[in-house]
Scaffold this motif. Structure first.
Motif, PDB file in Angstrom:
ATOM      1  N   HIS A  55     138.992 -18.181  71.045  1.00 23.84           N
ATOM      2  CA  HIS A  55     139.284 -19.543  71.735  1.00 23.84           C
ATOM      3  C   HIS A  55     138.200 -20.501  71.632  1.00 23.84           C
ATOM      4  N   LEU A  76     140.435 -26.047  62.363  1.00 20.94           N
ATOM      5  CA  LEU A  76     141.590 -26.505  62.918  1.00 20.94           C
ATOM      6  C   LEU A  76     142.871 -26.252  62.309  1.00 20.94           C
ATOM      7  N   SER A  80     144.917 -24.761  65.894  1.00 23.11           N
ATOM      8  CA  SER A  80     144.699 -25.860  66.512  1.00 23.11           C
ATOM      9  C   SER A  80     144.295 -25.674  67.863  1.00 23.11           C
ATOM     10  N   GLU A  81     144.477 -24.494  68.532  1.00 27.76           N
ATOM     11  CA  GLU A  81     144.133 -24.209  69.993  1.00 27.76           C
ATOM     12  C   GLU A  81     142.530 -23.978  70.218  1.00 27.76           C
ATOM     13  N   ARG A  83     138.719 -24.406  70.825  1.00 31.36           N
ATOM     14  CA  ARG A  83     137.969 -25.468  71.382  1.00 31.36           C
ATOM     15  C   ARG A  83     136.613 -25.226  70.799  1.00 31.36           C
ATOM     16  N   ARG A 100     135.540 -36.335  69.381  1.00 30.58           N
ATOM     17  CA  ARG A 100     136.374 -35.824  70.427  1.00 30.58           C
ATOM     18  C   ARG A 100     137.713 -35.270  70.000  1.00 30.58           C
ATOM     19  N   ASP A 101     138.435 -36.157  69.127  1.00 33.42           N
ATOM     20  CA  ASP A 101     139.873 -35.641  68.733  1.00 33.42           C
ATOM     21  C   ASP A 101     139.761 -34.584  67.928  1.00 33.42           C
ATOM     22  N   TYR A 102     138.573 -33.886  67.533  1.00 33.03           N
ATOM     23  CA  TYR A 102     138.633 -32.803  66.809  1.00 33.03           C
ATOM     24  C   TYR A 102     138.776 -31.420  67.727  1.00 33.03           C
ATOM     25  N   ASN A 103     139.168 -31.485  69.129  1.00 30.15           N
ATOM     26  CA  ASN A 103     139.089 -30.403  70.006  1.00 30.15           C
ATOM     27  C   ASN A 103     137.538 -30.152  70.350  1.00 30.15           C
ATOM     28  N   VAL A 105     134.936 -30.221  72.875  1.00 32.01           N
ATOM     29  CA  VAL A 105     134.814 -30.370  74.446  1.00 32.01           C
ATOM     30  C   VAL A 105     133.449 -30.852  74.863  1.00 32.01           C
ATOM     31  N   THR A 126     135.583 -24.356  79.990  1.00 33.81           N
ATOM     32  CA  THR A 126     136.409 -24.405  78.762  1.00 33.81           C
ATOM     33  C   THR A 126     137.553 -23.273  79.036  1.00 33.81           C
ATOM     34  N   LEU A 130     141.685 -23.355  79.826  1.00 33.86           N
ATOM     35  CA  LEU A 130     142.493 -22.465  78.947  1.00 33.86           C
ATOM     36  C   LEU A 130     143.310 -21.525  79.786  1.00 33.86           C
TER      37      LEU A 130
END
Length: 485
Positions: A55, A76, A80-81, A83, A100-103, A105, A126, A130
């Motif tokens: 995760h 990813l 894609s889930e 973090r 930031r757009d790449y997950n 956190v 995080t 989830l």
């Protein structure tokens, strides 16, 4: 929620070639009960990601030989889930905002002495986010199933209407469905069973007590002050009720208060949790039992329909209502106040030296402080209060039927309670500043009530913290009605 209870369900990978840093991270996350694995070889970790994706991944940028963007894309593509949390040298931290757009956190200075604590708190936050997301998805699936069941009943109802005779209970679906709240639905059930005597005892989990909130065909002395607190020795009280077993001490209490020899009890359930008990001294006919089953189904549906909407008005960090809900409820409660001539107060709460705490200890620590303060606010609140988080460092409390003096007492109770709380860093003390305003004595509208409470807060923040300020109304202010003080 307590993240420790669900932490073993979350997988965390730590990648670093710094054996000391990696082992400290693995130990700390393991002590926090996460399923944690430490890797010093990226390809080995990536193979594991492909076979059993975690995760959360904690990446030490200093150990990477390929550009960070390529690493993120590669991970990813597998899931894609996932973090990402990143550790880096101080001179490259500012460049990490682009990811930031790449997950990603959060990112941290790997040389900081408290970096392990910072990572652990960020992993907690995080995984909690989830977990709430997964719960919401499950909730939506449950809602679809319940909605489908009701749609089937409505379809059968229409078929029956077209037949030579329609069974009376089926025509009540539309009536129950017209209820705008759960409370109205219970009252509708009372009307459908007009000859039956009922008392509805709602279960308040925070105080482990059943409290009478409505009744029908009952003498006043039977329901006035009717409540039952579950004894601490009966921790399985509700579990027994779910199995159809009613503890004798509870039944004897009701019988003695009502002066009857027999009772019939029907539990109202919501997602296998007890919402309350419908109790009657009379026998329950098959038709009444059938009506109760139908009402229970619609009761669950009303709740499930409301909860997806609540996702839009809930602050994910604290679970409190957000700014959107606050504005709606303030307008609604001002209208109610004008009709009932009952005062309404707003208390604005802000954590003192919040920015300084964030700069010196980091955002993750600030989030922990916010959640701790939120817990204390909740513990010192009344059931009718609305608690909202209306800005990063602002809580707004809407106190129903409460004048400014009552609000000041409530604010001081919160201030004193915080002094007795311990926070995650030894010797760390948190105080709050609070601004108060009231309708109708100090303001005329929902907007002015909100603005005046904020003005009081902004003023008192400048006076050193740990203080309370009540807004002073203009000299020409004329209240819409008089309030007893």
């Amino acid at each position: 929620m307590n993240i420790r209870e669900v932490a073993p369900e979350f997988g965390v990978f730590v990648f670093s070639q710094d054996a000391d840093l990696g082992s400290r991270l693995k130990f700390a996350l393991g002590m926090a009960k996460y399923d944690v694995h430490f890797f010093s070889d990226f390809e080995e970790m990536f193979q594991r990601v492909q076979s059993a994706a975690p995760h959360v991944i904690v990446l030490d940028q200093a150990a990477l030989v390929t550009p960070l963007s390529e690493v993120f894309q590669k991970v990813l593509e597998s899931s894609s889930e996932i973090r990402m949390l990143c550790l880096a040298e101080s001179e490259v931290l500012s460049q990490l905002n682009d990811y930031r757009d790449y997950n990603m956190v959060q990112y941290f200075n790997r040389a900081e002495g408290v970096v392990v604590d910072q990572v652990c708190m960020s992993v907690d936050q995080t995984c909690e986010t989830l977990y709430r997301l997964y719960q919401n998805e499950q909730l939506f699936n449950t809602y679809k199933g319940t909605a489908g069941e009701l749609a089937y009943l409505q379809e059968e109802n229409e078929k029956q209407k077209m037949g030579p005779q329609a069974r009376p209970f089926q025509t009540r679906i539309a009536e129950y469905r017209a209820a705008e709240s759960k409370e109205e639905l219970v009252q509708m059930f009372f009307r459908q069973t007009a000859s039956q005597s009922w008392a509805f005892l709602k279960y308040v989990s925070s105080i482990q007590t059943y409290i009478s909130v409505s009744s029908q065909n009952m003498p006043d002395e039977w329901v006035e002050g009717l409540s039952y607190k579950i004894p601490s020795s009966q921790s399985d009280f509700n579990d027994k009720i779910l199995l159809g077993e009613y503890p004798e001490s509870f039944l004897q209490y009701i019988k003695a208060k009502w002066g009857v020899d027999t009772l019939k009890v029907m539990p109202l359930l919501l997602k296998n949790e007890i919402e309350g008990l419908l109790i009657t001294p009379q026998d329950i006919s098959a038709e009444v039992a059938e009506d109760f089953s139908l009402m229970s189904l619609v009761y669950n549906l009303i709740t499930l329909e409301a909860q997806p909407q609540n996702l839009d008005v809930e602050d994910p960090l604290t679970g409190f209502y957000n700014q959107l809900f606050y504005k709606r409820i303030l307008d609604k409660e001002i209208d109610r106040s004008k009709r009932t001539f009952a005062p309404i107060s707003v208390v604005k709460v802000a954590i003192d030296i919040f920015r300084e705490i964030e700069v010196s200890h980091g955002k993750a620590f600030c989030d922990e402080i916010i959640k701790k303060v939120a817990d204390v606010i909740k513990q010192t609140s009344r059931l009718p209060d609305y608690i909202c988080r209306t800005a990063e460092n602002e809580f707004s409390l809407v106190l129903i039927n409460c004048n400014r003096k009552g609000a000041a007492l409530r604010a001081d109770r919160l201030r004193q309670r915080l002094k007795g709380e311990s926070f995650s860093k030894a010797g760390f003390v948190v105080t709050v500043s609070q601004g108060i305003s009231e309708y109708p004595s100090l303001t005329k509208t929902a907007e002015s009530l909100n603005d005046s409470a904020r003005k009081a807060l902004d003023f008192i923040i400048t006076k050193g913290g740990d203080k309370i300020c009540i807004y002073k109304a203009p000299k020409d202010h004329q209240p819409d009605f008089q309030v007893n003080t």
